[in-house]
Design a protein around this motif. Structure first.
Motif, PDB file in Angstrom:
ATOM      1  N   LEU A   1      -4.080 -22.161  -8.757  1.00 59.44           N
ATOM      2  CA  LEU A   1      -3.322 -21.405  -9.743  1.00 59.44           C
ATOM      3  C   LEU A   1      -4.130 -20.204 -10.224  1.00 59.44           C
ATOM      4  O   LEU A   1      -5.324 -20.309 -10.497  1.00 59.44           O
ATOM      5  CB  LEU A   1      -2.975 -22.308 -10.929  1.00 59.44           C
ATOM      6  N   TRP A   2      -3.445 -19.082 -10.355  1.00 58.84           N
ATOM      7  CA  TRP A   2      -4.103 -17.864 -10.808  1.00 58.84           C
ATOM      8  C   TRP A   2      -3.105 -17.003 -11.550  1.00 58.84           C
ATOM      9  O   TRP A   2      -1.905 -17.294 -11.581  1.00 58.84           O
ATOM     10  CB  TRP A   2      -4.691 -17.103  -9.613  1.00 58.84           C
ATOM     11  N   LEU A   3      -3.610 -15.944 -12.151  1.00 59.56           N
ATOM     12  CA  LEU A   3      -2.727 -15.004 -12.836  1.00 59.56           C
ATOM     13  C   LEU A   3      -1.817 -14.311 -11.820  1.00 59.56           C
ATOM     14  O   LEU A   3      -2.244 -14.010 -10.702  1.00 59.56           O
ATOM     15  CB  LEU A   3      -3.553 -13.949 -13.574  1.00 59.56           C
ATOM     16  N   PRO A   4      -0.552 -14.046 -12.154  1.00 61.82           N
ATOM     17  CA  PRO A   4       0.292 -13.242 -11.258  1.00 61.82           C
ATOM     18  C   PRO A   4      -0.393 -11.907 -10.976  1.00 61.82           C
ATOM     19  O   PRO A   4      -0.885 -11.243 -11.896  1.00 61.82           O
ATOM     20  CB  PRO A   4       1.580 -13.054 -12.068  1.00 61.82           C
ATOM     21  N   CYS A   5      -0.448 -11.512  -9.716  1.00 64.20           N
ATOM     22  CA  CYS A   5      -1.195 -10.305  -9.367  1.00 64.20           C
ATOM     23  C   CYS A   5      -0.559  -9.614  -8.168  1.00 64.20           C
ATOM     24  O   CYS A   5       0.305 -10.179  -7.482  1.00 64.20           O
ATOM     25  CB  CYS A   5      -2.654 -10.646  -9.049  1.00 64.20           C
ATOM     26  N   THR A   6      -1.001  -8.384  -7.921  1.00 63.31           N
ATOM     27  CA  THR A   6      -0.537  -7.622  -6.764  1.00 63.31           C
ATOM     28  C   THR A   6      -1.577  -6.577  -6.414  1.00 63.31           C
ATOM     29  O   THR A   6      -2.390  -6.178  -7.254  1.00 63.31           O
ATOM     30  CB  THR A   6       0.814  -6.939  -7.059  1.00 63.31           C
ATOM     31  N   ASP A   7      -1.562  -6.133  -5.148  1.00 66.76           N
ATOM     32  CA  ASP A   7      -2.447  -5.056  -4.717  1.00 66.76           C
ATOM     33  C   ASP A   7      -2.002  -3.730  -5.318  1.00 66.76           C
ATOM     34  O   ASP A   7      -0.816  -3.501  -5.584  1.00 66.76           O
ATOM     35  CB  ASP A   7      -2.427  -4.914  -3.191  1.00 66.76           C
ATOM     36  N   VAL A   8      -2.971  -2.847  -5.517  1.00 63.87           N
ATOM     37  CA  VAL A   8      -2.672  -1.467  -5.901  1.00 63.87           C
ATOM     38  C   VAL A   8      -2.505  -0.673  -4.614  1.00 63.87           C
ATOM     39  O   VAL A   8      -3.441  -0.557  -3.819  1.00 63.87           O
ATOM     40  CB  VAL A   8      -3.796  -0.866  -6.769  1.00 63.87           C
ATOM     41  N   GLN A   9      -1.322  -0.170  -4.376  1.00 60.35           N
ATOM     42  CA  GLN A   9      -1.033   0.548  -3.140  1.00 60.35           C
ATOM     43  C   GLN A   9      -1.657   1.944  -3.151  1.00 60.35           C
ATOM     44  O   GLN A   9      -2.090   2.439  -4.199  1.00 60.35           O
ATOM     45  CB  GLN A   9       0.486   0.650  -2.938  1.00 60.35           C
ATOM     46  N   ASN A  10      -1.693   2.548  -1.966  1.00 60.18           N
ATOM     47  CA  ASN A  10      -2.215   3.913  -1.850  1.00 60.18           C
ATOM     48  C   ASN A  10      -1.415   4.863  -2.741  1.00 60.18           C
ATOM     49  O   ASN A  10      -0.183   4.782  -2.814  1.00 60.18           O
ATOM     50  CB  ASN A  10      -2.150   4.388  -0.397  1.00 60.18           C
ATOM     51  N   ASN A  11      -2.145   5.756  -3.420  1.00 52.28           N
ATOM     52  CA  ASN A  11      -1.535   6.757  -4.299  1.00 52.28           C
ATOM     53  C   ASN A  11      -0.769   6.128  -5.463  1.00 52.28           C
ATOM     54  O   ASN A  11       0.156   6.741  -6.009  1.00 52.28           O
ATOM     55  CB  ASN A  11      -0.602   7.683  -3.503  1.00 52.28           C
ATOM     56  N   GLU A  12      -1.132   4.905  -5.829  1.00 53.65           N
ATOM     57  CA  GLU A  12      -0.485   4.230  -6.948  1.00 53.65           C
ATOM     58  C   GLU A  12      -1.530   3.937  -8.016  1.00 53.65           C
ATOM     59  O   GLU A  12      -2.634   3.486  -7.721  1.00 53.65           O
ATOM     60  CB  GLU A  12       0.161   2.922  -6.484  1.00 53.65           C
ATOM     61  N   THR A  13      -1.195   4.199  -9.256  1.00 54.20           N
ATOM     62  CA  THR A  13      -2.111   3.869 -10.342  1.00 54.20           C
ATOM     63  C   THR A  13      -2.034   2.381 -10.653  1.00 54.20           C
ATOM     64  O   THR A  13      -1.058   1.703 -10.291  1.00 54.20           O
ATOM     65  CB  THR A  13      -1.776   4.670 -11.603  1.00 54.20           C
ATOM     66  N   CYS A  14      -3.073   1.894 -11.326  1.00 52.63           N
ATOM     67  CA  CYS A  14      -3.068   0.481 -11.713  1.00 52.63           C
ATOM     68  C   CYS A  14      -1.920   0.177 -12.666  1.00 52.63           C
ATOM     69  O   CYS A  14      -1.281  -0.880 -12.576  1.00 52.63           O
ATOM     70  CB  CYS A  14      -4.402   0.117 -12.362  1.00 52.63           C
ATOM     71  N   THR A  15      -1.652   1.103 -13.572  1.00 51.14           N
ATOM     72  CA  THR A  15      -0.558   0.893 -14.527  1.00 51.14           C
ATOM     73  C   THR A  15       0.782   0.799 -13.804  1.00 51.14           C
ATOM     74  O   THR A  15       1.613  -0.072 -14.110  1.00 51.14           O
ATOM     75  CB  THR A  15      -0.527   2.034 -15.552  1.00 51.14           C
TER      76      THR A  15
END
Length: 689
Positions: A63-77
């Motif tokens: 179990l972990w926090l819901p997460c996703t990769d930061v795509q190219n040219n995408e900000t973390c926000t």
């Protein structure tokens, strides 16, 4: 990163996850590479109706926090907002609260970060329903799962699930934004050059920067996006590094690595543990004490810091197996009884065995018990490179010495008892040179004047070209010179060390100088006065020594267990005159070559005018003779108390506001990790007031 498990909304994931736990090993892909890692964002979502947090299974690993990769040219926000829409199908409000950077190393082709956001759902959307593949857990339940990781593989993928949620609780309740930038601990060339216990161990294991990069890459491949390993991921890492036979003892190895009892392993935990397991790490000097601590935790199954008879028997059994000795009930029983008597002279058959860690280290360090060098060893070096899953195991044995070596018994020419921190543990092996070794050598010789002063201190290799050595021994000595340089006695007699430079400066501070007629070399000064000494240089030396001391104090237990003879000295309170008198009466030759140990009960500062000098002297002696000088923390080793007395003001007056405040803070960081109490011959001798 879709979830691989489906959980019902509301309630714990324990039952659902248990079926996946057995298949975690098979579900892990080994095709990832460090260069392919991307920055990720995770979100903290708290359900107001029951104060539960949203978690989901991360690729079958836990179990972990819901997460996703930061795509190219995408900000973390933008990535966090996208993740919120994927989870709930609506626009959500987010706030960045924690940023963790993996830093920049040759293993990474760019800076990789993990940014965590607090996600607020719109009014009316805070229901008890759970998105597909997710589960809601309360913070107390998450703490329970983290604690389970101490004895079995945690259902949590990484410790961030707990630490980030706890940070969120603190930050949100105070209505502040918490921003952290915690980089992975990575030991580089500069750090490798100092003499801290960590670095001495890494150098002895030949874990240089390149080797650490190799291990760091493997660690990231298994742990990412977490910054820690649970027991299952630890098992995967060890198998990737070639330790195929770890499965049956995975709990024991994990317990040995988990020095802080977190239930998860950081990169530093893993690196130091691997160095202790490395088959070529010498079982002598400072590395031996580290290895013995790991050995103790490995067999201390109940984690109480004391060997019982069954745990002790398991250790003796494994030593006999490694040495190819019979392990019949009679042979094992006889060996256990004889060995127990070496650790506890009063022990007899039928008694309850209680062997604490310090007694274990002391007995092994004094060479009263032999055989630990064969324990806690990987079957192959971790530096030969990772193997792909399923490849055949190497059958070549670890490096073995091709010739006999003598092992120096360092710095003991005049001492009647063996150092505890400067353990000299002889490396046994299957060939058993031990019984054939006719002698051991000290690394130094000294002469003592009637006044007690040491003169004519010579290192072993200073005698290399004299009649004291044959030509063959001189050749061996030159080859082993680098190995001897790791021993504590080398630093103790090294006049250029920070501790010895400090003691030399304090000698100057102590004495009065009268200017002779016609002489212009020395300025006249009173006793117990610094004269025209550069106090900035003094501060730099003190700060450097404090950093060295902090590492040393962290290795000591909060409760010291000492054996007589020990001199016990009470409150000094900045009275350097008395401290000098104690030195002249009790350890005139220096603590290293004095048979007794010395225990100070705290209250080193405040009231007196020389708190800085008292601290500098005691810290220096502790660094030079860690097994002879023991410092407890008193009630005046607290910042709040010092601010009501004069130690903080003394630091500012002697070093100036900026440097003085840094000196005061650094000294107190050493006080923070000091032991709180001591037991001498089973009698309580001192504690924090």
């Amino acid at each position: 990163m879709d979830s691989t498990a489906s959980f019902s909304g509301g309630g714990d994931a324990t039952d659902q996850m248990s079926s996946n736990g057995d298949n975690m090993m098979e579900s892990v892909s080994h095709s990832s590479t460090v260069s392919g890692l991307k920055s990720i964002v995770s979100v903290i979502v708290k359900r107001k109706v029951d104060d539960c947090y949203l978690l989901r299974d991360y690729e079958g690993k836990g179990l972990w926090l819901p997460c996703t990769d930061v795509q190219n040219n995408e900000t973390c926000t933008a990535a966090a907002q996208r993740l919120g829409f994927e989870l709930f199908g609506l626009k959500v409000t987010i706030q960045e609260i924690i940023k963790v950077s993996l830093g920049k190393s040759p293993s990474l082709d760019r800076d990789i970060s993990h940014v965590t956001y607090h996600m607020t759902l719109p009014e009316g959307e805070d229901s008890e329903d759970s998105p597909a593949g997710q589960t809601w857990l309360s913070l107390p339940r998450i703490r329970e799962l983290a604690e389970q990781g101490r004895s079995q593989s945690s259902l949590l993928f990484g410790v961030e699930v707990l630490t980030h949620l706890e940070a969120n609780e603190v930050g949100r309740s105070a209505d502040v934004s918490l921003i952290e930038d915690n980089k992975y601990v990575f030991i580089d060339n500069d750090l490798m050059s100092n003499h801290s216990p960590y670095n001495m161990l890494l150098k002895s294991a030949k874990f240089g920067p390149k080797e650490q990069e190799l291990l760091y890459k493997e660690y990231l491949d298994v742990s990412f996006p977490s910054q820690s390993l649970n027991m299952s991921q630890f098992q995967i890492l060890m198998k990737r590094l070639g330790f195929i036979d770890i499965t049956s003892n995975i709990t024991d190895y994990f317990r040995a690595f988990d020095t802080n009892r977190r239930g998860f392993l950081t990169w530093l935990d893993t690196l130091i543990g691997l160095a202790c397991l490395e088959p070529t790490t010498p079982h002598g000097g400072s590395p031996a004490e580290y290895r013995c601590r790991y050995i103790f935790r490995y067999y201390d199954a109940d984690c109480d810091g004391v060997f019982n008879l069954q745990e002790f028997r398991s250790m003796i059994h494994d030593i006999r197996v490694k040495k190819k000795q019979p392990v019949t009930d009679d042979a094992l029983h006889e060996d256990v009884l004889a060995s127990a008597m070496k650790f506890c002279s009063h022990y007899k058959e039928g008694d309850t065995l209680e062997l604490p860690l310090n007694d274990f280290l002391t007995t092994v360090g004094q060479l009263k018990f032999r055989g630990t060098s064969v324990l806690f060893r990987s079957p192959r070096s971790f530096l030969t490179g990772p193997r792909s899953p399923g490849s055949p195991r190497s059958t070549s044995p670890p490096n073995k010495r091709t010739k006999k070596e003598f092992t120096p018994l360092y710095g003991r020419a005049l001492s009647t008892q063996m150092s505890q921190n400067d353990l000299m543990l002889t490396a046994n092996n299957d060939q058993g040179y031990l019984s054939e070794r006719p002698y051991e050598l000290a690394t130094h010789t000294v002469k003592v004047r009637r006044s007690g002063a040491l003169i004519d201190v010579k290192a072993l290799w200073d005698l290399k070209d004299t009649d004291a050595f044959s030509s063959m021994t001189s050749q061996d000595l030159e080859k082993e010179k680098m190995r001897y340089s790791r021993y504590a006695s080398i630093d103790s007699f090294n006049k250029g060390s920070h501790a010895n430079e400090m003691l030399s400066g304090l000698k100057y501070f102590e004495m009065a100088i009268k200017k002779k007629p016609g002489a212009d070399t020395l300025q006249e000064k009173k006793a117990f006065d610094w004269g025209e000494v550069d106090m900035t240089a003094f501060a730099k030396c003190l700060l450097a020594m404090c950093e060295q001391l902090k590492d040393l104090l962290r290795t000591e237990s909060r409760l010291l267990r000492l054996r007589s003879p020990v001199y016990i000295l009470g409150d000094i309170h900045g009275n350097y005159h008395d401290l000098v008198c104690f030195e002249k009466v009790l350890w005139r030759m220096g603590p290293l070559v004095t048979p007794s140990s010395f225990l100070f009960l705290g209250d080193y500062v405040d009231r007196g005018a020389y708190g800085i000098e008292v601290v500098s002297y005691l810290f220096s002696q502790k660094v030079l003779a860690p097994s002879k000088f023991f410092l407890l923390r008193g009630n005046h080793e607290l910042r709040s108390v010092q601010e009501n007395f004069n130690f903080k003001r003394e630091c500012l007056e002697k070093f100036g506001d900026q440097v003085g405040l840094k000196v005061w803070d650094t000294i107190n960081e050493c006080f923070d990790v000091m032991p709180l109490a001591a037991v001498i011959d089973n009698k309580v001798s001192g504690s924090l007031e």
